[in-house]
Motif scaffolding. Structure first.
Motif, mmCIF file in Angstrom:
data_model
loop_
_atom_site.group_PDB
_atom_site.id
_atom_site.type_symbol
_atom_site.label_atom_id
_atom_site.label_comp_id
_atom_site.label_asym_id
_atom_site.label_seq_id
_atom_site.Cartn_x
_atom_site.Cartn_y
_atom_site.Cartn_z
ATOM 1 N N ALA A 485 0.810 -1.221 0.000
ATOM 2 C CA ALA A 485 0.000 0.000 0.000
ATOM 3 C C ALA A 485 0.837 1.261 0.000
ATOM 4 C CB ALA A 485 -0.918 -0.004 1.222
ATOM 5 N N THR A 486 2.123 1.163 0.059
ATOM 6 C CA THR A 486 2.966 2.355 0.137
ATOM 7 C C THR A 486 3.924 2.407 -1.037
ATOM 8 O OG1 THR A 486 4.593 1.195 1.453
ATOM 9 C CG2 THR A 486 2.862 2.331 2.655
ATOM 10 N N ARG A 487 4.510 3.564 -1.204
ATOM 11 C CA ARG A 487 5.499 3.749 -2.254
ATOM 12 C C ARG A 487 6.840 4.120 -1.620
ATOM 13 N NH1 ARG A 487 3.191 4.909 -7.388
ATOM 14 N NH2 ARG A 487 0.923 4.850 -7.336
ATOM 15 N N GLY A 488 7.918 3.846 -2.310
ATOM 16 C CA GLY A 488 9.230 4.203 -1.804
ATOM 17 C C GLY A 488 10.296 3.798 -2.786
ATOM 18 N N ARG A 489 11.410 4.489 -2.759
ATOM 19 C CA ARG A 489 12.524 4.156 -3.650
ATOM 20 C C ARG A 489 13.298 2.975 -3.078
ATOM 21 N NH1 ARG A 489 16.501 8.511 -4.597
ATOM 22 N NH2 ARG A 489 16.985 7.396 -6.526
ATOM 23 N N ILE A 490 13.682 2.074 -3.951
ATOM 24 C CA ILE A 490 14.402 0.870 -3.561
ATOM 25 C C ILE A 490 15.725 0.842 -4.314
ATOM 26 C CG2 ILE A 490 14.407 -1.656 -3.608
ATOM 27 C CD1 ILE A 490 11.373 -1.555 -3.418
ATOM 28 N N LEU A 491 16.787 0.510 -3.593
ATOM 29 C CA LEU A 491 18.097 0.312 -4.211
ATOM 30 C C LEU A 491 18.373 -1.182 -4.255
ATOM 31 C CD1 LEU A 491 20.773 1.224 -5.372
ATOM 32 C CD2 LEU A 491 21.627 1.566 -3.039
ATOM 33 N N LEU A 492 18.512 -1.720 -5.455
ATOM 34 C CA LEU A 492 18.738 -3.149 -5.662
ATOM 35 C C LEU A 492 20.173 -3.378 -6.100
ATOM 36 C CD1 LEU A 492 17.805 -6.118 -6.103
ATOM 37 C CD2 LEU A 492 17.173 -5.431 -8.439
ATOM 38 N N ILE A 493 20.885 -4.274 -5.396
ATOM 39 C CA ILE A 493 22.251 -4.645 -5.759
ATOM 40 C C ILE A 493 22.278 -6.128 -6.080
ATOM 41 C CG2 ILE A 493 24.664 -4.684 -5.028
ATOM 42 C CD1 ILE A 493 24.008 -2.530 -2.989
ATOM 43 N N ASP A 494 22.566 -6.463 -7.345
ATOM 44 C CA ASP A 494 22.633 -7.855 -7.784
ATOM 45 C C ASP A 494 23.539 -7.920 -8.994
ATOM 46 O OD1 ASP A 494 22.003 -10.505 -8.927
ATOM 47 O OD2 ASP A 494 20.388 -10.508 -7.446
ATOM 48 N N ASP A 495 24.465 -8.891 -9.002
ATOM 49 C CA ASP A 495 25.419 -8.964 -10.100
ATOM 50 C C ASP A 495 24.854 -9.684 -11.325
ATOM 51 O OD1 ASP A 495 25.354 -11.319 -8.607
ATOM 52 O OD2 ASP A 495 27.361 -11.912 -9.265
ATOM 53 N N GLU A 496 23.643 -10.260 -11.252
ATOM 54 C CA GLU A 496 23.026 -10.944 -12.380
ATOM 55 C C GLU A 496 22.110 -9.964 -13.119
ATOM 56 O OE1 GLU A 496 23.298 -14.042 -13.487
ATOM 57 O OE2 GLU A 496 24.588 -14.913 -11.934
ATOM 58 N N ALA A 497 22.420 -9.701 -14.407
ATOM 59 C CA ALA A 497 21.639 -8.737 -15.175
ATOM 60 C C ALA A 497 20.187 -9.176 -15.316
ATOM 61 C CB ALA A 497 22.279 -8.545 -16.559
ATOM 62 N N GLU A 498 19.964 -10.506 -15.530
ATOM 63 C CA GLU A 498 18.600 -10.989 -15.696
ATOM 64 C C GLU A 498 17.782 -10.781 -14.426
ATOM 65 O OE1 GLU A 498 21.299 -12.662 -16.288
ATOM 66 O OE2 GLU A 498 21.333 -13.065 -18.456
ATOM 67 N N VAL A 499 18.419 -11.001 -13.271
ATOM 68 C CA VAL A 499 17.710 -10.819 -12.009
ATOM 69 C C VAL A 499 17.388 -9.345 -11.795
ATOM 70 C CG1 VAL A 499 17.869 -11.053 -9.504
ATOM 71 C CG2 VAL A 499 18.736 -12.878 -10.984
ATOM 72 N N ARG A 500 18.333 -8.453 -12.121
ATOM 73 C CA ARG A 500 18.061 -7.019 -11.972
ATOM 74 C C ARG A 500 16.885 -6.607 -12.849
ATOM 75 N NH1 ARG A 500 23.704 -6.644 -12.481
ATOM 76 N NH2 ARG A 500 23.548 -5.598 -14.515
ATOM 77 N N GLU A 501 16.863 -7.110 -14.083
ATOM 78 C CA GLU A 501 15.786 -6.751 -14.996
ATOM 79 C C GLU A 501 14.441 -7.273 -14.493
ATOM 80 O OE1 GLU A 501 14.555 -7.310 -19.721
ATOM 81 O OE2 GLU A 501 16.499 -8.022 -18.975
ATOM 82 N N ALA A 502 14.431 -8.523 -14.004
ATOM 83 C CA ALA A 502 13.182 -9.094 -13.505
ATOM 84 C C ALA A 502 12.688 -8.367 -12.264
ATOM 85 C CB ALA A 502 13.379 -10.577 -13.209
ATOM 86 N N MET A 503 13.594 -8.088 -11.326
ATOM 87 C CA MET A 503 13.209 -7.389 -10.103
ATOM 88 C C MET A 503 12.731 -5.963 -10.422
ATOM 89 S SD MET A 503 13.697 -9.265 -7.243
ATOM 90 C CE MET A 503 14.336 -8.304 -5.865
ATOM 91 N N THR A 504 13.407 -5.305 -11.367
ATOM 92 C CA THR A 504 12.999 -3.958 -11.750
ATOM 93 C C THR A 504 11.584 -3.961 -12.318
ATOM 94 O OG1 THR A 504 15.279 -3.304 -12.213
ATOM 95 C CG2 THR A 504 13.540 -1.996 -13.242
ATOM 96 N N GLY A 505 11.313 -4.914 -13.219
ATOM 97 C CA GLY A 505 9.974 -5.017 -13.775
ATOM 98 C C GLY A 505 8.927 -5.286 -12.715
ATOM 99 N N PHE A 506 9.278 -6.142 -11.753
ATOM 100 C CA PHE A 506 8.333 -6.465 -10.677
ATOM 101 C C PHE A 506 8.050 -5.231 -9.822
ATOM 102 C CE2 PHE A 506 7.659 -7.681 -6.248
ATOM 103 C CZ PHE A 506 6.537 -8.489 -6.366
ATOM 104 N N PHE A 507 9.098 -4.529 -9.402
ATOM 105 C CA PHE A 507 8.901 -3.341 -8.556
ATOM 106 C C PHE A 507 8.099 -2.274 -9.296
ATOM 107 C CE2 PHE A 507 13.015 -4.562 -6.228
ATOM 108 C CZ PHE A 507 12.313 -5.206 -5.225
ATOM 109 N N GLN A 508 8.464 -2.034 -10.557
ATOM 110 C CA GLN A 508 7.760 -0.992 -11.308
ATOM 111 C C GLN A 508 6.316 -1.354 -11.549
ATOM 112 O OE1 GLN A 508 10.221 -0.527 -14.791
ATOM 113 N NE2 GLN A 508 11.676 0.851 -13.748
ATOM 114 N N ALA A 509 6.020 -2.650 -11.699
ATOM 115 C CA ALA A 509 4.633 -3.068 -11.882
ATOM 116 C C ALA A 509 3.794 -2.769 -10.659
ATOM 117 C CB ALA A 509 4.575 -4.560 -12.201
ATOM 118 N N HIS A 510 4.447 -2.606 -9.501
ATOM 119 C CA HIS A 510 3.725 -2.283 -8.275
ATOM 120 C C HIS A 510 4.022 -0.857 -7.820
ATOM 121 C CE1 HIS A 510 3.582 -6.696 -8.289
ATOM 122 N NE2 HIS A 510 2.461 -6.557 -7.607
ATOM 123 N N SER A 511 4.331 -0.001 -8.809
ATOM 124 C CA SER A 511 4.483 1.438 -8.574
ATOM 125 C C SER A 511 5.588 1.772 -7.592
ATOM 126 C CB SER A 511 3.150 2.034 -8.089
ATOM 127 O OG SER A 511 2.122 1.777 -9.017
#
Length: 618
Positions: A485-511
């Motif tokens: 129910a809340t919004r906030g900036r998240i800093l994600l650190i992961d050395d796998e490009a595919e994981v960063r892309e998937a996590m980014t898509g997931f976070f952005q899909a939930h605003s």
């Protein structure tokens, strides 16, 4: 030790060695040599002391110059023996036979020298002198029997010259008394040699047995070391394989969740749902292996409280009723009104594994679960009418990956880890597990738990209404399945490009606004930007295993200290190494294990992000 020691060949004719490898024979002979040399000083002192006493007595009785000469030669030989080189433990094993022959020749020479005493001192008209000489020689042989029987050639070489000389001289005198002494001495000689042979055989047999036992113990130790190395390598392999599989699976799960959501009303939605079921099944298999690592690492700490069994058994019934009905089996769970002292989630995991195992191996009939009070204990029993377990297999069913009647590794019957987890939880909680089974008739598993009274409960038992899913041990964070129910900036650190892309898509899909970094340097650059001060991050999400040997726990904590971050740290990892899991647990930082389902990740974000925003406001 030289494993290719030369064969005793010619030496073994003088020194018969036990059958077996040459090295074993040499080791036995070495012990014999060590035994006789351990008493070397005492034996030389006693022998030449008796010789000196005999010579002194003879000279006092009848002073003659040749007696003094005999004594001088005798004592010179004794001094020479004291000064000559001796065997010591540093002598190579291959030289053992040479030293055994050398000692035997030395004592044979001493025996031959002493054999001159009867020839010089015994006479037919001096019975007292004859008696003294006989006593001295028999005494020397008695002492030799005690010291030299480990080496039979030495015993024979020392004893025979003296005794045969004494017997021959006594018999040569011709009178009855001397003949009697000769017969007596002959009997004593035969008895001494017989006893010496028996003692030598007993010692040799005991040494052979000792060395064989040592060899077996060494072989067993090597086999144990090999087994331990194999187990450690297996654990490392599983940890590495699990981590490497979890990384892409985590990305697949997040991509799949987004795809399933997008195609919910589309004709391809069915395929997306099938895809997610397969991904979840694979994730459950990896979670089961993770459970073993976490239990071995000691990262699961039980919280023992009074537990109402009826509530726990109702959860079991809800969990397995549909599956039992689908397989046309009866599932009977009997209420008891009993309470026990245990960890409710871990106890539920034990029972769910037992019921799951019973349903897998039951084709007709059903499964029953009941609880009974037995004094200050409670027995919880799981019965089935399945295939049963043969007596020789009942210990093995608690081993990892061992399954009865599943040589083809049918995946529908699981991985074969369920009962292994039951045994580990049994040790962790102190709830003994007993198994009784008859092939073709079914099995009964019994848990023995301490009883508790309902009035001992001070707070409701958490987790009974919605126990954690079978296949996942309770995590250090609570998985709340509530919408974010809340919004906030998240800093994600992961050395796998595919994981960063998937996590980014997931976070952005939930605003949720997200910034990503592959390592600590990129993250530090993002945190150092001026806009970060105006819009700080609400959450720091790190993969545990990063590139170049770094880990998310250290990186996240360093960044928190360096930039005075108030944002909490969340670890998301596919790590399964027991040592690393123990370190994560000790840190107190919340952790999720890949692949993380969308619902679980949303629940954790709902817990952590509002807390971060509140702290930032203060």
């Amino acid at each position: 030790m030289n494993a290719t020691a030369p064969k005793p060949s010619r030496e073994s004719a003088d020194f018969p060695l036990p059958s077996g490898p040459d090295e074993l024979a040499l080791r036995v002979l070495r012990e014999h040599v060590a035994s006789v040399y351990a008493a070397y000083n005492a034996s030389v002192f006693v022998h030449f002391g008796l010789g000196a006493a005999l010579g002194t007595a003879m000279y006092v009785h009848q002073p003659r110059t040749w007696i003094l000469v005999w004594m001088a030669v005798h004592l010179s030989l004794g001094l020479f023996l004291f000064l000559m080189p001796r065997w010591h433990p540093g002598v190579p094993l291959a030289d053992t036979t040479r030293w055994a022959r050398r000692h035997s020749r030395t004592v044979t020479a001493v025996g031959v020298g002493m054999a001159s005493a009867p020839l010089l001192f015994i006479s037919p008209d001096d019975l007292p002198v004859t008696s003294v000489v006989t006593v001295v020689i028999i005494g020397s042989c008695a002492r030799a029997m005690q010291l030299l029987w480990p080496l039979k050639p030495a015993l024979y070489g020392y004893t025979l010259p003296m005794m045969l000389s004494l017997i021959a001289v006594l018999a040569w005198q011709g009178d009855a008394m001397h003949f009697f002494l000769a017969i007596f001495s002959l009997g004593y000689l035969l008895f001494t040699l017989r006893v010496g042979n028996q003692q030598h055989r007993l010692l040799t047999d005991s040494l052979v047995l000792r060395f064989e036992n040592e060899a077996l113990a060494g072989q067993l130790g090597r086999q144990i070391a090999v087994a331990e190395r194999a187990s450690a390598e297996k654990t490392r392999f599983l940890a590495t394989a699990s981590h490497d599989l979890r990384q892409p699976l985590h990305a697949i799960a997040l991509f799949g969740a987004a795809l399933e959501n997008e195609l919910r009303e589309h004709h391809g939605g069915r395929n997306a749902r099938q895809l997610m079921r397969a991904v979840n099944a694979l994730g459950n298999s990896l979670d089961t292996m993770l459970d073993v690592s976490r239990l071995d690492a000691g990262v699961v700490t039980p919280t023992v409280v009074p537990v109402p069994l009826d509530a726990l058994l109702r959860s079991l019934n809800h969990m397995f009723a549909a599956r039992a009905e689908q397989r046309q089996l009866q599932l009977r769970v009997q209420a008891s009104g009993l309470w026990v002292r245990s960890d409710p989630q871990l106890l539920f995991r034990m029972l769910s594994n037992l019921v799951d195992n019973a349903l897998k191996y039951t084709a007709r009939g059903g499964v029953a679960v009941r609880a009974r009070a037995r004094g200050d204990m409670v027995w919880i029993e799981v019965f089935d009418t399945g295939i049963g377990i043969a007596p020789e297999q009942q210990e093995r069913v608690f081993e990892e990956y061992y399954q009865v009647h599943n040589p083809g590794r049918d995946r529908t019957q699981g991985l074969g880890i369920g009962l292994s987890i039951v045994q580990r939880l049994s040790r962790l909680l102190g709830h003994p597990v007993q198994l009784k089974s008859r092939p073709g008739r079914g099995s009964r598993f019994r848990l023995r738990l301490p009883a508790s009274a309902a009035d001992e409960a001070t707070t409701p038992s958490a987790g009974l209404a919605t126990p954690f899913a079978a296949g996942a041990m309770p995590d250090p964070v609570r998985t709340v399945r509530t919408p974010l129910a809340t919004r906030g900036r998240i800093l994600l650190i992961d050395d796998e490009a595919e994981v960063r892309e998937a996590m980014t898509g997931f976070f952005q899909a939930h605003s949720l606004a997200v910034e990503t970094a592959a390592d600590e340097a990129e993250a530090a650059e993002l945190l150092a930007r001026p806009e970060t001060r105006e819009h700080p991050f609400a959450l720091l999400v790190c993969d545990y295993r990063l590139a170049d040997g770094d880990n998310g726990l250290d990186v996240g904590q360093r960044l928190q200290r360096r930039f005075d971050l108030q944002a909490p740290l969340l670890l998301v990892t596919g790590e399964t190494s027991p040592e690393r899991l123990q370190r994560v647990r000790a840190s107190g930082v919340p952790v999720l294990f890949k692949p993380v389902s969308a619902a679980t990740l949303l629940g954790v974000l709902a817990e952590l992000i509002p807390q971060a925003e509140t702290e930032t406001a203060h």
